[in-house]
Scaffold this motif. Structure first.
Motif, PDB file in Angstrom:
ATOM      1  N   SER A 147     -64.553  11.280 -92.565  1.00  0.00           N
ATOM      2  CA  SER A 147     -63.001  11.324 -91.693  1.00  0.00           C
ATOM      3  C   SER A 147     -63.166  11.063 -90.381  1.00  0.00           C
ATOM      4  O   SER A 147     -62.237  10.775 -89.522  1.00  0.00           O
ATOM      5  CB  SER A 147     -62.758  13.052 -91.811  1.00  0.00           C
ATOM      6  OG  SER A 147     -63.691  13.665 -91.304  1.00  0.00           O
ATOM      7  N   ASP A 148     -64.619  10.944 -89.717  1.00  0.00           N
ATOM      8  CA  ASP A 148     -64.625  10.719 -88.353  1.00  0.00           C
ATOM      9  C   ASP A 148     -64.456   8.888 -88.241  1.00  0.00           C
ATOM     10  O   ASP A 148     -64.027   8.657 -86.910  1.00  0.00           O
ATOM     11  CB  ASP A 148     -66.063  10.860 -87.915  1.00  0.00           C
ATOM     12  CG  ASP A 148     -66.403  12.368 -87.464  1.00  0.00           C
ATOM     13  OD1 ASP A 148     -65.355  13.175 -87.495  1.00  0.00           O
ATOM     14  OD2 ASP A 148     -67.481  12.668 -87.693  1.00  0.00           O
ATOM     15  N   ARG A 149     -64.586   8.555 -89.365  1.00  0.00           N
ATOM     16  CA  ARG A 149     -64.026   6.879 -89.287  1.00  0.00           C
ATOM     17  C   ARG A 149     -62.930   6.763 -89.148  1.00  0.00           C
ATOM     18  O   ARG A 149     -62.079   5.557 -88.969  1.00  0.00           O
ATOM     19  CB  ARG A 149     -64.712   5.928 -90.226  1.00  0.00           C
ATOM     20  CG  ARG A 149     -66.190   5.769 -89.987  1.00  0.00           C
ATOM     21  CD  ARG A 149     -66.826   4.757 -91.414  1.00  0.00           C
ATOM     22  NE  ARG A 149     -66.004   3.447 -91.506  1.00  0.00           N
ATOM     23  CZ  ARG A 149     -66.044   2.817 -92.479  1.00  0.00           C
ATOM     24  NH1 ARG A 149     -66.841   3.179 -93.406  1.00  0.00           N
ATOM     25  NH2 ARG A 149     -65.580   1.746 -92.417  1.00  0.00           N
ATOM     26  N   VAL A 150     -61.872   7.703 -89.502  1.00  0.00           N
ATOM     27  CA  VAL A 150     -60.291   7.490 -89.658  1.00  0.00           C
ATOM     28  C   VAL A 150     -59.929   7.528 -88.524  1.00  0.00           C
ATOM     29  O   VAL A 150     -60.030   8.728 -87.782  1.00  0.00           O
ATOM     30  CB  VAL A 150     -59.727   8.485 -90.760  1.00  0.00           C
ATOM     31  CG1 VAL A 150     -58.212   8.396 -90.655  1.00  0.00           C
ATOM     32  CG2 VAL A 150     -60.497   8.483 -91.928  1.00  0.00           C
ATOM     33  N   ARG A 151     -59.415   6.677 -87.736  1.00  0.00           N
ATOM     34  CA  ARG A 151     -59.076   6.634 -86.479  1.00  0.00           C
ATOM     35  C   ARG A 151     -57.388   6.925 -86.394  1.00  0.00           C
ATOM     36  O   ARG A 151     -56.902   6.941 -85.190  1.00  0.00           O
ATOM     37  CB  ARG A 151     -59.083   5.507 -85.564  1.00  0.00           C
ATOM     38  CG  ARG A 151     -60.782   5.099 -85.607  1.00  0.00           C
ATOM     39  CD  ARG A 151     -61.396   6.094 -85.139  1.00  0.00           C
ATOM     40  NE  ARG A 151     -61.509   6.154 -83.542  1.00  0.00           N
ATOM     41  CZ  ARG A 151     -61.985   5.329 -82.869  1.00  0.00           C
ATOM     42  NH1 ARG A 151     -62.837   4.702 -83.337  1.00  0.00           N
ATOM     43  NH2 ARG A 151     -61.646   5.492 -81.449  1.00  0.00           N
ATOM     44  N   GLY A 152     -56.650   6.700 -87.328  1.00  0.00           N
ATOM     45  CA  GLY A 152     -55.247   6.808 -87.383  1.00  0.00           C
ATOM     46  C   GLY A 152     -54.718   7.507 -88.921  1.00  0.00           C
ATOM     47  O   GLY A 152     -55.127   6.788 -89.873  1.00  0.00           O
ATOM     48  N   VAL A 153     -53.567   7.912 -89.088  1.00  0.00           N
ATOM     49  CA  VAL A 153     -52.935   8.381 -90.284  1.00  0.00           C
ATOM     50  C   VAL A 153     -51.483   8.392 -90.065  1.00  0.00           C
ATOM     51  O   VAL A 153     -50.920   8.632 -89.145  1.00  0.00           O
ATOM     52  CB  VAL A 153     -53.234   9.833 -90.459  1.00  0.00           C
ATOM     53  CG1 VAL A 153     -52.579  10.234 -91.807  1.00  0.00           C
ATOM     54  CG2 VAL A 153     -54.728  10.221 -90.859  1.00  0.00           C
TER      55      VAL A 153
END
Length: 439
Positions: free
Chosen positions: A317-323
């Motif tokens: 989840s730390d690599r997810v920078r936007g949703v």
């Protein structure tokens, strides 16, 4: 004295009589010797006859061979034309000759000696235009992946019961919440992933991976590619971004997440994707770059479920920078709220119609209670920690929401805003486009 003279003359006559034969022989010998000499003297100052030289040379060799066989055997080409010694060909450093380097004989030196304009022209279909490498084209392909959502033979975490909960002979299937049965071999057996690499994408530069979870009743080719135009939106944004879109339930009213329900499932999916992207783009060494790129997850409609579980248990989840949720908040609000609260450097966008308005407002209330600011306007730039909810008015249909939400082509708009915001961390992973600079 007078009487002696007759005697002498008589003697001479007698001598001439006796030696006449010898005199003639002597004269003949002198003539034979003088004639060749005179011919030789006549030839003085003239070039020698090549034929005569060749004949004389051959005759001399034969004579030498007969008279002295040892000398003849030693008269080889090497004896007559000895190879020069190294010191004879290359002067030493103490001599006056300039020492030459190999660079003195480089092609560049030869080119400089050529005239500026050649007396001819090279044939060309476009002689006035210099050669240019043909432009690259967008790459869109389908790749089968083991870590994709399906097939899936595990449990449904909502009930802890096996996902494939229906059997008919050898066939196995899943009964959805609506009560409809979907068979595994028809609906949950497609492991393909739509990969799209724009023509301008450069793996050597910072980039972003967009993971798109499509909604219910969709296929990758018919809907994601051709109707929703998701690959085209990625390209048109100008961002240094690529697309991954796994096939979920095939053309079914079902939002099941499959392997994305499993802890670490999203991480395994991204790791396998990195290797496939490296092969697809033709650069095996780029796998590490793809494995470390930031991620933006886009969930449309029923895509909310794999999005929520990827954020909660996906393992990266730390690599997810936007949703980005496109009319997709049908549940799992606690998972979205938890990610927003713990990832304040990323951004969250939820655009909704009246179908999901109640749940979106509930999620906004949850965030405000946590002290998180919420914006309800997409006109401003995206900033680190931005949380935006946008309600779209009448006339915007759920079916066409990927193409028309708060604006036409909303996914493109998000990527453009990412590139246009210097303070947003994602500007280091998305290329600034001309359209972005104007916003």
């Amino acid at each position: 004295m007078v009487g002696a003279v007759p005697n002498v003359r008589a003697a001479i006559r007698a001598h001439r009589t006796t030696s006449g034969g010898c005199g003639r022989a002597l004269r003949t010998g002198l003539i034979s010797a003088l004639v060749p000499l005179s011919l030789t003297l006549v030839q003085c100052g003239k070039a020698p006859n090549p034929a005569a030289l060749a004949a004389n040379s051959q005759a001399n060799v034969q004579i030498v061979a007969k008279t002295n066989p040892q000398v003849a055997s030693a008269d080889t080409f090497e004896d007559r034309f000895p190879a020069p010694q190294f010191r004879e060909r290359f002067p030493s450093a103490s001599e006056s000759f300039l020492q030459r380097q190999m660079s003195d004989f480089s092609p560049k030196r030869a080119v400089q000696q050529q005239p500026e304009q050649a007396p001819y022209k090279v044939a060309s279909l476009e002689p006035q235009v210099p050669y240019q490498r043909p432009p690259r084209e967008d790459l869109t392909t389908l790749v089968s992946m083991k870590s994709s959502a399906f097939p899936y033979f595990g449990n449904n975490p909502a009930s802890e019961a096996p996902f494939l909960n229906i059997a008919k002979g050898d066939r196995r299937g899943h009964r959805s919440y609506s009560g409809r049965v979907y068979w595994q071999d028809e609906t949950y057996n497609d492991s393909r992933v739509l990969m799209h690499v724009p023509d301008h994408f450069d793996v050597r530069k910072p980039g972003v991976i967009v993971v798109f979870f499509h909604g219910n009743g969709a296929t990758l080719e018919r809907d994601v590619r051709d109707r929703q135009l998701v690959p085209q939106q990625i390209t048109d944004s100008g961002a240094n971004a690529i697309l991954l879109a796994p096939q979920m339930a095939v053309d079914a009213a079902d939002s099941s997440a499959g392997k994305f329900w499993q802890p670490g499932g999203f991480k395994r999916f991204m790791e396998e994707s990195a290797n496939h992207l490296a092969r697809v783009t033709g650069d095996p060494n780029s796998a590490r770059a793809f494995a470390n790129m930031p991620i933006v997850i886009v969930g449309y409609s029923g895509g909310f479920l794999p999005t929520a579980w990827s954020l909660e248990v996906g393992g990266i989840s730390d690599r997810v920078r936007g949703v980005v949720l496109l009319d997709a908040v049908y549940g799992e609000m606690d998972k979205f709220a938890s990610w927003i609260e713990s990832h304040r450097s990323g951004f969250f966008v939820s655009s909704y119609t009246h179908y999901t308005a109640r749940r979106d407002r509930e999620l906004m209330s949850m965030l405000r209670q946590k002290g998180i600011g919420v914006s309800e306007d997409m006109d401003g730039p995206l900033r680190p920690g931005s949380v935006v909810f946008v309600e779209t008015g009448d006339g915007i249909t759920h079916r066409d929401y990927v193409n028309r939400a708060w604006t036409q082509y909303p996914l493109k708009d998000v990527l453009v805003k990412m590139s246009a915001t210097p303070s947003l961390a994602l500007t280091r992973v998305a290329a600034t486009s001309s359209s972005a600079s104007s916003r």
